[in-house]
Design a protein around this motif. Structure first.
Motif, mmCIF file in Angstrom:
data_model
loop_
_atom_site.group_PDB
_atom_site.id
_atom_site.type_symbol
_atom_site.label_atom_id
_atom_site.label_comp_id
_atom_site.label_asym_id
_atom_site.label_seq_id
_atom_site.Cartn_x
_atom_site.Cartn_y
_atom_site.Cartn_z
ATOM 1 N N TRP A 284 -11.574 -10.443 -44.844
ATOM 2 C CA TRP A 284 -11.761 -10.705 -43.414
ATOM 3 C C TRP A 284 -13.221 -10.897 -43.060
ATOM 4 O O TRP A 284 -13.556 -11.679 -42.181
ATOM 5 N N PHE A 285 -14.088 -10.190 -43.727
ATOM 6 C CA PHE A 285 -15.506 -10.364 -43.437
ATOM 7 C C PHE A 285 -15.985 -11.757 -43.841
ATOM 8 O O PHE A 285 -16.747 -12.392 -43.111
ATOM 9 N N PHE A 286 -15.530 -12.244 -44.948
ATOM 10 C CA PHE A 286 -15.914 -13.589 -45.381
ATOM 11 C C PHE A 286 -15.366 -14.646 -44.425
ATOM 12 O O PHE A 286 -16.063 -15.605 -44.079
ATOM 13 N N THR B 38 -17.788 -16.996 -42.234
ATOM 14 C CA THR B 38 -17.665 -18.450 -42.380
ATOM 15 C C THR B 38 -17.387 -19.120 -41.038
ATOM 16 O O THR B 38 -17.974 -20.155 -40.714
ATOM 17 N N SER B 39 -16.530 -18.519 -40.245
ATOM 18 C CA SER B 39 -16.215 -19.131 -38.950
ATOM 19 C C SER B 39 -17.411 -19.082 -38.005
ATOM 20 O O SER B 39 -17.680 -20.043 -37.281
ATOM 21 N N TRP B 40 -18.185 -17.990 -38.007
ATOM 22 C CA TRP B 40 -19.359 -17.913 -37.143
ATOM 23 C C TRP B 40 -20.455 -18.872 -37.607
ATOM 24 O O TRP B 40 -21.133 -19.478 -36.786
ATOM 25 N N LEU B 41 -20.624 -19.007 -38.886
ATOM 26 C CA LEU B 41 -21.615 -19.962 -39.367
ATOM 27 C C LEU B 41 -21.215 -21.395 -39.050
ATOM 28 O O LEU B 41 -22.059 -22.222 -38.691
ATOM 29 N N THR B 42 -19.925 -21.679 -39.166
ATOM 30 C CA THR B 42 -19.447 -23.008 -38.812
ATOM 31 C C THR B 42 -19.693 -23.289 -37.339
ATOM 32 O O THR B 42 -20.171 -24.361 -36.960
ATOM 33 N N PHE B 43 -19.379 -22.317 -36.525
ATOM 34 C CA PHE B 43 -19.604 -22.507 -35.089
ATOM 35 C C PHE B 43 -21.088 -22.663 -34.780
ATOM 36 O O PHE B 43 -21.485 -23.543 -34.021
ATOM 37 N N SER B 44 -21.909 -21.798 -35.351
ATOM 38 C CA SER B 44 -23.331 -21.800 -35.013
ATOM 39 C C SER B 44 -24.073 -23.018 -35.544
ATOM 40 O O SER B 44 -24.971 -23.530 -34.883
#
Length: 55
Positions: free
Chosen positions: A9-11, A15-21
Protein backbone atom coordinates in the motif's frame (compact mmCIF):
# COMPACT_ATOMS: atom_id res chain seq x y z
CA UNK A 1 -3.93 -8.64 9.97
CA UNK A 2 -2.92 -7.74 6.42
CA UNK A 3 -4.04 -4.11 6.80
CA UNK A 4 -1.03 -3.43 9.01
CA UNK A 5 1.42 -4.54 6.37
CA UNK A 6 2.45 -1.32 4.58
CA UNK A 7 4.47 -3.11 1.95
CA UNK A 8 2.13 -2.96 -1.10
CA UNK A 9 0.00 0.00 0.00
CA UNK A 10 2.83 2.39 0.66
CA UNK A 11 4.27 1.83 -2.80
CA UNK A 12 0.85 2.35 -4.40
CA UNK A 13 0.28 5.55 -2.43
CA UNK A 14 3.74 6.86 -3.21
CA UNK A 15 3.36 6.07 -6.91
CA UNK A 16 -0.03 7.74 -7.13
CA UNK A 17 1.18 10.91 -5.35
CA UNK A 18 4.24 11.15 -7.54
CA UNK A 19 2.11 10.69 -10.63
CA UNK A 20 -0.22 13.41 -9.49
CA UNK A 21 2.55 15.79 -8.46
CA UNK A 22 4.83 15.36 -11.45
CA UNK A 23 2.44 14.65 -14.32
CA UNK A 24 -1.14 15.67 -13.69
CA UNK A 25 -0.70 18.81 -11.58
CA UNK A 26 1.56 20.72 -14.04
CA UNK A 27 -0.86 19.96 -16.86
CA UNK A 28 -3.75 21.31 -14.82
CA UNK A 29 -1.87 24.41 -13.74
CA UNK A 30 -0.88 25.26 -17.28
CA UNK A 31 -4.45 26.05 -18.30
CA UNK A 32 -5.37 29.69 -18.53
CA UNK A 33 -8.18 30.73 -16.30
CA UNK A 34 -11.36 31.28 -18.28
CA UNK A 35 -12.45 34.04 -15.93
CA UNK A 36 -9.41 36.14 -15.03
CA UNK A 37 -9.84 38.69 -12.25
CA UNK A 38 -10.61 42.18 -13.41
CA UNK A 39 -8.64 45.28 -12.50
CA UNK A 40 -11.68 47.24 -11.43
CA UNK A 41 -11.52 49.23 -8.26
CA UNK A 42 -14.08 48.28 -5.72
CA UNK A 43 -16.70 50.89 -5.04
CA UNK A 44 -17.61 51.43 -1.43
CA UNK A 45 -21.34 51.88 -1.03
CA UNK A 46 -22.36 55.14 0.55
CA UNK A 47 -24.29 54.53 3.71
CA UNK A 48 -26.16 57.00 5.82
CA UNK A 49 -26.08 56.67 9.58
CA UNK A 50 -29.18 55.41 11.24
CA UNK A 51 -31.06 58.01 13.22
CA UNK A 52 -32.38 56.50 16.37
CA UNK A 53 -35.75 57.86 17.48
CA UNK A 54 -34.78 58.13 21.18
CA UNK A 55 -31.65 60.22 20.70
Amino acid sequence: MPQLNPNPWFFIMLTSWLTFSLVIQPKLLSFVSSNPPSNKTQTIPSTTPWTWPWT
